[in-house]
Enzyme design. Structure first.
Site, short mmCIF file in Angstrom:
data_model
loop_
_atom_site.label_atom_id
_atom_site.label_comp_id
_atom_site.label_asym_id
_atom_site.label_seq_id
_atom_site.Cartn_x
_atom_site.Cartn_y
_atom_site.Cartn_z
N ASP A 182 1.37 -5.20 8.16
CA ASP A 182 0.23 -4.31 8.05
C ASP A 182 -1.01 -5.18 7.85
O ASP A 182 -1.12 -5.90 6.87
CB ASP A 182 0.42 -3.34 6.86
CG ASP A 182 -0.65 -2.25 6.85
OD1 ASP A 182 -1.79 -2.53 7.27
OD2 ASP A 182 -0.35 -1.13 6.40
N TYR B 7 -11.11 1.44 10.28
CA TYR B 7 -12.33 1.83 9.53
C TYR B 7 -12.67 0.88 8.39
O TYR B 7 -13.62 1.12 7.67
CB TYR B 7 -12.18 3.26 8.99
CG TYR B 7 -10.88 3.52 8.25
CD1 TYR B 7 -10.74 3.13 6.92
CD2 TYR B 7 -9.81 4.14 8.87
CE1 TYR B 7 -9.56 3.36 6.25
CE2 TYR B 7 -8.63 4.37 8.21
CZ TYR B 7 -8.50 3.98 6.89
OH TYR B 7 -7.33 4.20 6.24
N LYS B 8 -11.89 -0.21 8.23
CA LYS B 8 -12.19 -1.14 7.14
C LYS B 8 -13.12 -2.24 7.66
O LYS B 8 -14.27 -1.96 7.96
CB LYS B 8 -10.88 -1.65 6.56
CG LYS B 8 -10.14 -0.49 5.87
CD LYS B 8 -8.78 -0.83 5.33
CE LYS B 8 -8.26 0.38 4.56
NZ LYS B 8 -6.83 0.30 4.26
N PHE C 162 0.85 -1.19 0.00
CA PHE C 162 0.00 0.00 0.00
C PHE C 162 0.89 1.25 0.00
O PHE C 162 1.92 1.28 0.67
CB PHE C 162 -0.89 -0.04 1.25
CG PHE C 162 -1.97 0.98 1.25
CD1 PHE C 162 -3.17 0.76 0.59
CD2 PHE C 162 -1.80 2.18 1.92
CE1 PHE C 162 -4.18 1.70 0.59
CE2 PHE C 162 -2.81 3.13 1.93
CZ PHE C 162 -4.00 2.89 1.26
#
Ligand SMILES: *Cc1c(COP(=O)(O)O)cnc(C)c1O
Length: 419
Positions: free
Chosen positions: A208, A233-234, A131
């Site tokens: 991660d 928030y995922k 990412f």
């Protein structure tokens, strides 16, 4: 699409047989302008209780307790919520997790802390398809400290493998930083094997977990992971900008120093004395005032995960993506759509990505029709299937719409991107 009615019936059967079938109702309903939400892995939907909890917090805790709230309990929330998260979905015993900051900031803090314990080693191992924020943060650290980055070229349709790591790691590697589930392909890395490999050469690992926490089983303690971070928030459904989490294995807690030495990571925050003396244990990862308001909805997300159980969540997640893949094979492959994700369960996370040259335009049309996936440049439509909030019927509706739009544009798939 002669088989449409068969697939519609199959979706109904799958929904009826789903042991987590009542969970979608525990989220606030979407408006009618959305018929399929395929981006719960980017921003999870709000649990219904979050609205009441936020309201209750403002009216009763904040209003009534005022500054006393810190001593009552708020100061303990970062570790209390962290412990519950660790137990529910991360395979971590208490005292090893905090909720704080953002993933980006925690990644910086833990990467710096890790590197400080390996000063004689000058390399960080990472991969080209991690990412962006992970790559940028690590690049910044390397730049600041004169370290060398060793890049593994990842296949964007797959992810990082133990073989690749074995070939790239060496006696000079201080730290390896990878995503457990690749944000693009959904590839599920063999975190246990890669962690073991890193340890065999004396390197530390920082995982991660942004796209795995709450969607695939994670066993941080059993895998012997050193450090981990991830988003709130995922799949945790904590809401936009929810605080993130950080894991530091017990064995490192008394030796690491993280660089953002704020007062909340101090042994005695309220004596306000000279010089920083780190708190004992995981609290030393904290820097400033905890994001208490942000933890209110995060906690209702964590509660749903506790109730559902990660094994049931994973089982549904695989059924959802199996069903989506069945529809891809029947409807989309014949239209020249390519699957850019692993098929095998052992290597598949919670989302899949589909590619065709004109998918940027297709994505815009999908959104007009109320189907909301994520677009991944240059040509990928990412189908995120958040297990607690997604019904099989929604998969059917969304994929049928995608097939319609992709079919209507067939013959007009001239590559548009020459620049
Ligand atoms: C979503 C995501 C992030 C986001 O980090 P923020 O600090 O919350 O912006 C980081 N890493 C991965 C792998 C992600 O998927």
């Amino acid at each position: 699409m002669t088989d449409r009615t068969d697939f519609a019936a199959k979706a109904r059967e799958l929904d009826e047989a789903d042991p987590l079938g009542d969970y979608p109702d525990r989220f606030l309903p979407t408006d009618d302008d959305i018929v399929a939400y395929f981006d719960g892995n980017s921003l999870g939907r709000p649990p219904a209780v979050s609205a009441e909890r936020m309201d209750h917090f403002v009216r009763h805790q904040w209003r009534a307790r005022l500054v006393r709230g810190w001593d009552d309990e708020w100061l303990d929330w970062p570790t209390a919520v962290g412990d519950r998260l660790g137990k529910a979905v991360l395979g971590a015993a208490p005292g090893q997790l905090v909720v704080a900051d953002s993933t980006t900031v925690l990644l910086y803090k833990l990467a710096r802390a890790a590197l400080r314990t390996r000063p004689e080693r000058r390399e960080i191992l990472l991969d080209t398809d991690n990412f962006p924020t992970d790559r940028y943060v690590v690049e910044g650290i390397a730049d600041e400290h004169g370290l060398t980055l060793r890049w593994i070229e990842t296949d964007p349709d797959a992810g990082i493998t133990p073989d690749q790591v074995a070939n790239a790691i060496g006696p000079n590697t201080a730290l390896v930083v990878f995503s457990h589930v690749a944000y693009r392909s959904g590839y599920l890395a063999d975190a246990a094997a890669i962690t073991r490999l890193a340890h065999e050469t004396g390197a530390l690992v920082l995982w991660d977990l942004s796209h795995s926490a709450g969607s695939v089983p994670v066993e941080l303690d059993n895998w012997g992971v050193d450090f981990a971070v991830g988003c709130g928030y995922k799949y945790l459904n904590g809401g936009p900008g929810a605080p993130a989490f950080a894991y530091v294995n017990d064995r490192h807690q008394h030796t690491i120093r993280q660089p953002v030495q704020g007062w909340m990571g101090h042994r005695h925050p309220f004596t306000m004395g000279p010089g920083h003396e780190p708190a004992s244990g995981i609290r030393s990862v904290l820097s400033g005032t905890p994001p208490v308001l942000g933890m209110v909805p995060l906690l209702s997300g964590v509660e749903l995960l506790e109730q559902a159980g990660i094994d049931a969540i994973r089982a549904k997640s695989l059924l959802l993506s199996d069903f989506a893949l069945e529809l891809v094979d029947a409807w989309l492959s014949p239209l020249g759509v390519r699957l850019a994700s692993p098929r095998e369960h052992a290597r598949r996370g919670g989302h899949i990505t589909l590619c065709r040259a004109d998918f940027d335009v297709v994505n815009e049309e999908l959104r007009r029709r109320g189907v909301v996936p994520d677009f991944r440049s240059p040509d990928g439509i990412r189908i995120g299937l958040s297990p607690l909030s997604t019904r099989f019927n929604e998969v059917y509706t969304g994929m049928a719409t995608l097939a319609e739009v992709a079919a209507a544009r067939r013959g007009r798939t001239v590559p548009r991107r020459e620049e």
